[in-house]
Design a protein around this motif. Structure first.
Motif, mmCIF file in Angstrom:
data_model
loop_
_atom_site.group_PDB
_atom_site.id
_atom_site.type_symbol
_atom_site.label_atom_id
_atom_site.label_comp_id
_atom_site.label_asym_id
_atom_site.label_seq_id
_atom_site.Cartn_x
_atom_site.Cartn_y
_atom_site.Cartn_z
ATOM 1 N N PHE A 1 0.843 -1.194 0.000
ATOM 2 C CA PHE A 1 0.000 0.000 0.000
ATOM 3 C C PHE A 1 0.879 1.245 0.000
ATOM 4 O O PHE A 1 1.289 1.733 1.048
ATOM 5 N N PRO A 2 1.160 1.791 -1.190
ATOM 6 C CA PRO A 2 2.018 2.972 -1.270
ATOM 7 C C PRO A 2 1.425 4.138 -0.475
ATOM 8 O O PRO A 2 0.203 4.182 -0.266
ATOM 9 N N THR A 3 2.287 5.057 -0.079
ATOM 10 C CA THR A 3 1.826 6.251 0.627
ATOM 11 C C THR A 3 0.756 6.949 -0.203
ATOM 12 O O THR A 3 0.946 7.190 -1.390
ATOM 13 N N GLY A 4 -0.363 7.229 0.432
ATOM 14 C CA GLY A 4 -1.479 7.850 -0.276
ATOM 15 C C GLY A 4 -2.636 6.894 -0.469
ATOM 16 O O GLY A 4 -3.763 7.326 -0.744
ATOM 17 N N THR A 5 -2.378 5.596 -0.312
ATOM 18 C CA THR A 5 -3.458 4.619 -0.424
ATOM 19 C C THR A 5 -4.409 4.798 0.757
ATOM 20 O O THR A 5 -3.991 4.727 1.909
ATOM 21 N N THR A 6 -5.667 5.027 0.485
ATOM 22 C CA THR A 6 -6.630 5.160 1.581
ATOM 23 C C THR A 6 -6.960 3.786 2.160
ATOM 24 O O THR A 6 -6.768 2.757 1.502
ATOM 25 N N ARG A 7 -7.478 3.776 3.367
ATOM 26 C CA ARG A 7 -7.906 2.495 3.947
ATOM 27 C C ARG A 7 -9.101 1.935 3.189
ATOM 28 O O ARG A 7 -9.291 0.728 3.142
ATOM 29 N N TYR A 8 -9.900 2.806 2.600
ATOM 30 C CA TYR A 8 -10.999 2.329 1.758
ATOM 31 C C TYR A 8 -10.421 1.511 0.593
ATOM 32 O O TYR A 8 -10.853 0.385 0.328
ATOM 33 N N THR A 9 -9.416 2.077 -0.072
ATOM 34 C CA THR A 9 -8.785 1.369 -1.187
ATOM 35 C C THR A 9 -8.100 0.095 -0.711
ATOM 36 O O THR A 9 -8.136 -0.940 -1.385
ATOM 37 N N ALA A 10 -7.463 0.172 0.461
ATOM 38 C CA ALA A 10 -6.773 -1.015 0.995
ATOM 39 C C ALA A 10 -7.764 -2.153 1.241
ATOM 40 O O ALA A 10 -7.491 -3.318 0.920
ATOM 41 N N GLY A 11 -8.921 -1.832 1.811
ATOM 42 C CA GLY A 11 -9.941 -2.854 2.062
ATOM 43 C C GLY A 11 -10.458 -3.441 0.745
ATOM 44 O O GLY A 11 -10.593 -4.660 0.591
ATOM 45 N N TRP A 12 -10.721 -2.554 -0.193
ATOM 46 C CA TRP A 12 -11.178 -2.961 -1.531
ATOM 47 C C TRP A 12 -10.164 -3.898 -2.166
ATOM 48 O O TRP A 12 -10.485 -4.994 -2.638
ATOM 49 N N ARG A 13 -8.893 -3.446 -2.156
ATOM 50 C CA ARG A 13 -7.845 -4.124 -2.904
ATOM 51 C C ARG A 13 -7.456 -5.468 -2.271
ATOM 52 O O ARG A 13 -7.239 -6.460 -2.969
ATOM 53 N N ALA A 14 -7.393 -5.485 -0.954
ATOM 54 C CA ALA A 14 -7.006 -6.717 -0.271
ATOM 55 C C ALA A 14 -8.069 -7.798 -0.479
ATOM 56 O O ALA A 14 -7.757 -8.942 -0.853
ATOM 57 N N VAL A 15 -9.307 -7.443 -0.256
ATOM 58 C CA VAL A 15 -10.385 -8.410 -0.454
ATOM 59 C C VAL A 15 -10.531 -8.724 -1.942
ATOM 60 O O VAL A 15 -10.744 -9.883 -2.331
ATOM 61 N N GLY A 16 -10.352 -7.704 -2.771
ATOM 62 C CA GLY A 16 -10.436 -7.911 -4.223
ATOM 63 C C GLY A 16 -9.397 -8.898 -4.732
ATOM 64 O O GLY A 16 -9.675 -9.698 -5.638
ATOM 65 N N ALA A 17 -8.196 -8.853 -4.166
ATOM 66 C CA ALA A 17 -7.141 -9.783 -4.602
ATOM 67 C C ALA A 17 -7.559 -11.227 -4.351
ATOM 68 O O ALA A 17 -7.301 -12.112 -5.180
ATOM 69 N N SER A 18 -8.205 -11.482 -3.219
ATOM 70 C CA SER A 18 -8.667 -12.845 -2.939
ATOM 71 C C SER A 18 -9.845 -13.217 -3.841
ATOM 72 O O SER A 18 -9.936 -14.345 -4.334
ATOM 73 N N LEU A 19 -10.749 -12.270 -4.056
ATOM 74 C CA LEU A 19 -11.878 -12.547 -4.959
ATOM 75 C C LEU A 19 -11.382 -12.833 -6.374
ATOM 76 O O LEU A 19 -11.972 -13.647 -7.093
ATOM 77 N N SER A 20 -10.285 -12.184 -6.764
ATOM 78 C CA SER A 20 -9.720 -12.426 -8.093
ATOM 79 C C SER A 20 -9.239 -13.872 -8.224
ATOM 80 O O SER A 20 -9.340 -14.470 -9.300
ATOM 81 N N ASP A 21 -8.705 -14.430 -7.144
ATOM 82 C CA ASP A 21 -8.289 -15.836 -7.179
ATOM 83 C C ASP A 21 -9.490 -16.776 -7.324
ATOM 84 O O ASP A 21 -9.392 -17.819 -7.963
#
Lengths: 293, 293
Positions: A40-60
């Protein structure tokens, strides 16, 4: 032992693992851990982090051709800021809503660095694996490549709004479900398009001929890269775009293309293993995103 | 915001969460994150860590009265030592074998501290929640209490063998499945027996009268504690014993006791909420294990 060796150790001990998700008793299950300094690069919001982390698993789950049922996340941070936690949960829930999965919460832990571990579950009795590609099949992808590489540049430039926007990807669950009957092999491109092609080749014991001119590169890559090397590095090797990379017979292409809600592009074909893995006239390097701190 | 407040925030946002596991579409799902400084005392082997981390999630599945299907774990460490990783996987697999679940691997991550996040999945269309206890019901538990408190003492004394042995608990999945039809409310005792009783009281809007003489305290507690306060602190408040704490009608006690493969002990009864939560003649403090770094 580096991570790839470690993953091979795990795979050897666990026959059910080794694909994008494990398959057990009609369920597909996958888990990922991400943390602040590497993911999570500097500037990544926690909203994006939640989206992206869960999204990565959903992508699998998508990569197995399975409908997604549910996702959970464990959330660890040095302190629990209510706004940050709520934003994370909203992001996690929104990405689940997008693919008709239910976000069902998780666990909290104290940690000196923001860390999250996500698990997604899908349901199918007929998953598609990485191992079924046949010489003569076409190599196809969904969507575009280089979004996450471009996002990183925007974060580096201080344009967090654009970075966050590009970082919120749609897991290709609906496409995976439509493609499952036609795809002979499938995975997601989390480690980059080039490495994904190498992984399909290894699992299917085949070669690939990729046509660079056909690779759908995101417009954002043009805007932020400097020169041809930078452009192709971002599109082929950076990874974390979470598109589907799959093979199918030529006769199935038209049906798959019209069934998939995400644009499908043919970028090459499956060859005999002895022909190697090529990009245009030369070898396609097995180089991609390696998780490291 | 402390962890309990944070958990309430999460629960308010997520109606499916708030019990031992979330229930979605015939599945129960639960996730936990554990890390070295707070959860694995010096001397804990990676085998025990794998067992215990995955076991903690399986225990949440047991608490819903659901058969366990599968578990995954994300494993993060400063470096990947092959022996340590293999030992972790063996421990994870052995605890899954014990409850007829399949361990299907996971993810690897770099982290400055050994951290693991585990998810377990069960399958049921008729789970038991924390919320169904009725005044007049009996309060019962499986197994014995204080094992983990005793294990910590053994680790502190340098007797890692005994510590590891006590740390490897059997998740009460088989008992949960046998008890599900009779239990009116159920949870696991991960935060300690006293706190579990308070949590059942809050969810079921009732009171409890606990009889200390009836509480099954593990023999190991006698061996390592010093005086009555220390003894009861270990048995009632330390937690992490992962036993089932449940309520049922008096008429169901005999059937439940003979059906459960783990010994069942009646330790009290459900009262009206106005009667509060008592231990013998006084109040039972709502004090338990709080995860903190």
């Amino acid at each position: 032992m580096d991570e790839r060796t470690a993953l091979r150790t795990l795979a050897a001990e666990l026959p059910a693992a080794g694909d994008d998700a494990a398959v057990v008793d009609g369920l597909v299950v996958t888990t990922d851990m991400l943390h602040e300094t590497t993911d999570f690069p500097t500037g990544t919001t926690r909203y994006t982090a939640g989206w992206r982390a869960v999204g990565a698993s959903l992508s699998d789950v998508a990569a197995m051709g399975a409908p997604a049922v549910a996702a959970v996340a464990a959330y660890a941070a040095p302190e629990f800021d209510e706004d940050e936690l709520s934003a994370f949960v909203r992001g996690a829930r929104d990405v689940c809503d997008l693919v008709d999965a239910e976000y069902v919460g998780g666990d909290l832990d104290d940690h000196d660095e923001f860390t999250t571990a996500t698990t997604a579950i899908g349901r199918t009795h007929d998953p598609v694996f990485r191992s079924g590609a046949n010489p003569g099949d076409l190599l196809c992808v969904t969507g575009t490549f280089g979004r996450s590489a471009a996002a990183l540049r925007y974060f580096e430039r201080g344009d967090a709004e654009r970075g966050n926007d590009l970082f919120q990807f749609e897991p290709r669950v609906a496409a995976g479900v439509e493609l499952v009957d036609d795809a002979t092999a499938m995975m997601d491109s989390s480690d980059g398009l080039a490495r994904s092609v190498h992984q399909l080749a290894e699992a299917s014991d085949c070669g690939f001929a990729v046509d660079s001119a056909a690779v759908p590169v995101d417009d954002a890559v043009d805007d932020v890269t400097d020169g041809e090397n930078d452009y192709w590095e971002s599109a082929l090797h950076f990874g974390e775009d979470f598109e589907l990379v799959f093979t199918l017979s030529e006769s199935a292409l038209e049906r798959a293309t019209s069934a998939s809600p995400t644009p499908v592009t043919r970028i090459g074909r499956v060859t005999e293993g002895s022909a190697g893995i090529t990009l245009d006239d030369g070898p396609l390097p097995d180089k991609g995103y390696t998780h490291s701190s």
